[in-house]
Design an enzyme around this catalytic site. Structure first.
Site, short mmCIF file in Angstrom:
data_model
loop_
_atom_site.label_atom_id
_atom_site.label_comp_id
_atom_site.label_asym_id
_atom_site.label_seq_id
_atom_site.Cartn_x
_atom_site.Cartn_y
_atom_site.Cartn_z
N GLY A 49 0.74 -1.26 -0.06
CA GLY A 49 -0.09 0.00 -0.12
C GLY A 49 0.90 1.28 0.03
O GLY A 49 0.50 2.25 -0.42
N GLY A 94 4.54 1.24 -0.49
CA GLY A 94 6.00 0.99 -1.06
C GLY A 94 5.96 0.10 -2.10
O GLY A 94 5.16 -0.52 -2.50
N ASP A 129 3.97 -9.88 12.63
CA ASP A 129 3.28 -10.51 11.43
C ASP A 129 3.90 -11.93 11.04
O ASP A 129 4.41 -12.03 9.76
CB ASP A 129 3.66 -9.60 10.45
#
Length: 824
Positions: free
Chosen positions: A516, A518, A636
């Site tokens: 979103g 880069g 993550d």
């Protein structure tokens, strides 16, 4: 000096964004006004016009008494009769039918003349009139009120004078109680058409006499609907309309001398009845609704005696008439073909029971006005809603038409009233079709003009975007929109970095992907003899306000420092280079296959053996132990962010775009709202710990994610399906029923994924401590069995997993209210 940057500095970004905002705001405002001025032909204009035409046409067709109008209305009345079905007729009316069966009885006389002597009058064609005389005598002696014979005796009998005298004697005996028919006829003479009346022979006209006309008007649908009394009126009207006024007067005087056959039969029976309110016959049902008896039964002694004993004819009006096909005395009625004697029976019964059917609005002009108003009211009902679709208008029209049919039918059956039905219903439906067609046409026109307007807006928008295509704000706006067509606007910008050598060393080869905020590129290190591959990640934040750019630059710089010391671990990609002015960094390119592809073969999940699951857990926890010791939370961890390195089979933890030093961020940012927004959006559903989903990640949140990976590897189910197994009371995952697993490993996994973080392993070190004995045991058992385990299924056609594109690290660094692309 650094190499020439493909992106301007922060100050330039702010200036470009300001110019872009002003241009974009003016562009939107000007074209919004143009959008409001789209001129579409309104449904109300054409639709109401067509409705008015339908109403006026329907009214005029009724007023003028068009043949089509009469045809449709009579057909509807016939339809109403058939829906209603048969009704029990009055028992006072009986038909003695001259049928084929009576004709066939003559053969019995031929076989035995002595035994069947009474059938002798039936042996000739036509029958002897003596037969009718005998029948009338017997019926009268049986108590019949009157007898009506539906046969015209206008010529002498072919069987001689004695045959006529026999009938005359009977008629004189019951003078005034036996009704005979008369018939109106037309003669085509050279001077024109002359109307005359066919009467019985003079010897059959008794004093008092009972005679009546049997001419029924035939309607536009070729069926009989009205009384015989309507026939002379219509003849008189037709003669007058043709200009034969003298003939019309003569015929009217002649017709006034005679009643109808039905009226004469009732008068002969001395029965009183009211003058009918309407001119239409109340048909009781299909053929043979009335009681019918074969003529021969009146002559046969045995059968006649039975009728006498049963008093079949006592107090009845008896009609004698032909029903055999050979006599060809059949007429169309609402119930289909019906013999003339049955039509007379229905007319007599209608007068007797006062059931005539009348027209609710006798005047044709009044009917026309009524129909026109009715259609207009129906059109008003179709347009009561402002935002009603064409199909809905049509549905309302159909409903209104059906409603009017129901009302008309109810009044026809219950009130014996005829309302205009076919014409208004047709006009209402046609008006609905008009609104439907016009509405669909207008929708298409609106769609066409909207498409044209959108194309114009899109063309001008693309021109505006191309004018400022070098601005990162514009490029990020296009990426965030997800519009593949607009992507071509910045394709030139993409080409600007591809082929370049960053820092004069890292040659950019191709784009790997875009997040979103880069882009990630494959590159190669030209300073090394082997030209090893590497990954370039370039940050492009959407929010380019000075405050946001400063925050993004600070966080990016600290992230690069974090990656620099984390890269010291063998299973974390190294940071090779970093440029704060152009917001990009360079890392190792990891060749291998993601753990996600190990767990899924094609589209089918794979269950790994317990030994391999223990190896995966141990490998990942050892990496996390190092990461956590450096004060970093990954946030993550999922199979897609874990690569099994091709060179040695070790698991490499990638995609540290979500890495944050929580304590330093709180100290340096000093804005709780910014910290919350930067935190809450990081992670992946299904792998994210509950507290992390609420924006409060902890070190053991990463332990939770590793535990989820272990359970998925054992069970072969998806993270989303696993989340559905939570206990409604405790919120804990119920996964063990899906797989056979050792108690020791199950206990470790359960503790790793506890819903409450305080009941979970507090660190990767704690989890490793419990896992170590199990890892040693499984390794020892494996070595003892010396078994050969099949290799993990792999898809040889799958491409090697590469480092992921830059994540949405800075997606919420500022409140959304600060993001303003339009200047509103």
């Amino acid at each position: 000096m650094p190499p020439e940057s493909s992106h301007p500095q922060a100050e330039t970004l702010v200036a470009d964004s300001t110019k872009f905002k002003h241009h974009w705001r003016n562009f939107v405002r000007s074209h919004f006004a143009a959008w409001q001025q789209i001129n579409i032909l309104k449904v109300s204009t054409v639709g109401h016009g067509l409705l008015t035409i339908c109403a006026v046409t329907a009214g005029l067709s009724v007023v003028t008494g068009s043949t089509l109008s009469h045809l449709l209305e009579r057909q509807v009345q016939s339809w109403f009769f058939n829906i209603r079905g048969a009704v029990v007729p009055p028992s006072e009316v009986i038909i003695v039918k001259i049928d084929e069966y009576s004709n066939s009885q003559a053969s019995n006389y031929t076989a035995d003349p002595k035994k069947y002597a009474y059938l002798e009058p039936l042996t000739t064609s036509p029958w002897k009139r003596t037969a009718y005389a005998q029948a009338i005598d017997r019926l009268m002696s049986a108590g019949a009120k009157s007898v009506a014979v539906d046969l015209i005796f206008d010529l002498p009998s072919s069987h001689g004078t004695q045959d006529d005298l026999r009938l005359q004697k009977t008629l004189q005996r019951y003078a005034g109680r036996v009704t005979l028919p008369i018939q109106y006829a037309e003669d085509n003479l050279p001077t024109g058409i002359v109307q005359r009346v066919i009467l019985p022979q003079d010897l059959f006209q008794t004093q008092p006499s009972s005679i009546g006309s049997i001419n029924y008007p035939v309607e536009a649908n070729e069926a009989i609907h009205t009384f015989a009394s309507e026939y002379p009126r219509r003849v008189e009207s037709n003669l007058a309309r043709a200009g034969n006024f003298q003939d019309a007067k003569i015929f009217a005087r002649m017709a006034n001398q005679y009643p109808t056959f039905a009226e004469a039969a009732l008068d002969a029976a001395k029965l009183t009845y009211q003058a009918p309110k309407g001119e239409n016959i109340f048909f009781y049902g299909s053929p043979e609704t009335f009681t019918q008896i074969s003529f021969w039964e009146l002559l046969d002694p045995e059968t006649w005696e039975n009728h006498r004993r049963q008093k079949t004819f006592e107090g009845k009006i008896v009609l004698i008439g032909p029903t055999a096909a050979s006599y060809q005395d059949f007429h169309f009625t609402p119930f289909g073909k019906m013999s003339g004697v049955e039509v007379n029976a229905n007319a007599i019964a209608t007068l007797l029971e006062n059931r005539s059917i009348s027209t609710a609005i006798p005047s044709l002009p009044a009917q026309g006005v009524f129909v026109a108003v009715l259609v207009l009211v129906a059109g008003y009902m179709q347009n009561r809603g402002r935002k009603i679709s064409p199909l809905s208008r049509f549905a309302i029209a159909i409903a209104l038409a059906l409603g009017w049919v129901s009302i008309s039918y109810s009044l026809f059956v219950a009130g014996r009233l005829i309302l205009p039905t076919a014409i208004p219903v047709g006009a209402i439906v046609l008006s609905g079709v008009s609104y439907l067609v016009v509405g669909i046409r207008n929708e298409r026109l609106q769609q066409q003009q909207a498409d044209q307007q959108r194309q114009l807006v899109e063309q001008q928008r693309r021109q505006a975007l191309q004018q400022y295509s070098e601005s990162p704000e514009v490029q990020n706006f296009i990426r965030a929109s997800g519009d593949s067509d607009l992507q071509t606007v910045i394709d030139g910008q993409n080409q600007g970095i591809i082929g370049r050598k960053l820092d004069g060393r890292y040659e950019v080869l191709a784009e790997l992907g875009s997040g979103g905020f880069g882009k990630t590129y494959k590159a190669r290190d030209t300073y090394q003899p082997s030209n090893p591959l590497c990954v370039v990640k370039q940050l492009r934040p959407v929010n380019t306000k000075p405050r946001a750019l400063k925050l993004a630059t600070n966080l990016f710089a600290r992230e690069a420092k974090t990656l620099e010391f984390l890269g010291e671990h063998d299973q974390i990609p190294r940071l090779l280079a970093y440029r704060e002015d152009e917001l990009y960094l360079v890392q190792d390119y990891i060749e291998g296959q993601s753990l996600q592809r190990e767990l899924i073969l094609g589209k089918l999940p794979v269950r790994l053996p317990e030994r391999k699951v223990v190896d995966i857990l141990q490998d990942l926890l050892q990496v996390l132990e190092f990461v956590h010791e450096e004060g970093v939370i990954h946030r993550d961890i999922k199979p897609a962010n874990i690569i099994r390195r091709q060179s040695d089979g070790k698991l490499v933890l990638i995609d540290f775009g979500a890495v944050k030093e929580i304590e330093r961020q709180l100290e340096q940012v000093g804005d709780a709202q910014l910290v919350y927004q930067a935190t809450v959006a990081i992670g992946t559903d299904g792998f994210m710990a509950p507290e992390q989903a609420h924006g409060h990640p902890r070190f053991n949140s990463d332990v939770y994610s590793v535990g989820i990976i272990g359970i998925l590897a054992l069970t072969g189910i998806s993270a989303q399906d696993l989340n559905q197994t939570r206990d409604s009371q405790t919120s804990e995952l119920c996964w063990k029923e899906n797989v056979h697993v050792s108690h020791a490993l199950a206990e470790i996994l359960d503790k790793m994924v506890r819903f409450n973080f305080s009941a979970r392993y507090q660190s990767a070190t704690e989890a490793l401590a419990d896992l170590e004995p199990l890892a040693s045991l499984t390794k020892k058992l494996w070595e003892q069995t010396n078994a050969t385990e099949p290799p993990t299924p792999e898809n040889s056609q799958l491409t090697l997993e590469e480092t992921k594109a830059w994540p949405q690290t800075f997606s919420a660094d500022l409140p959304q209210s600060d993001v303003d692309l339009t200047g509103e």
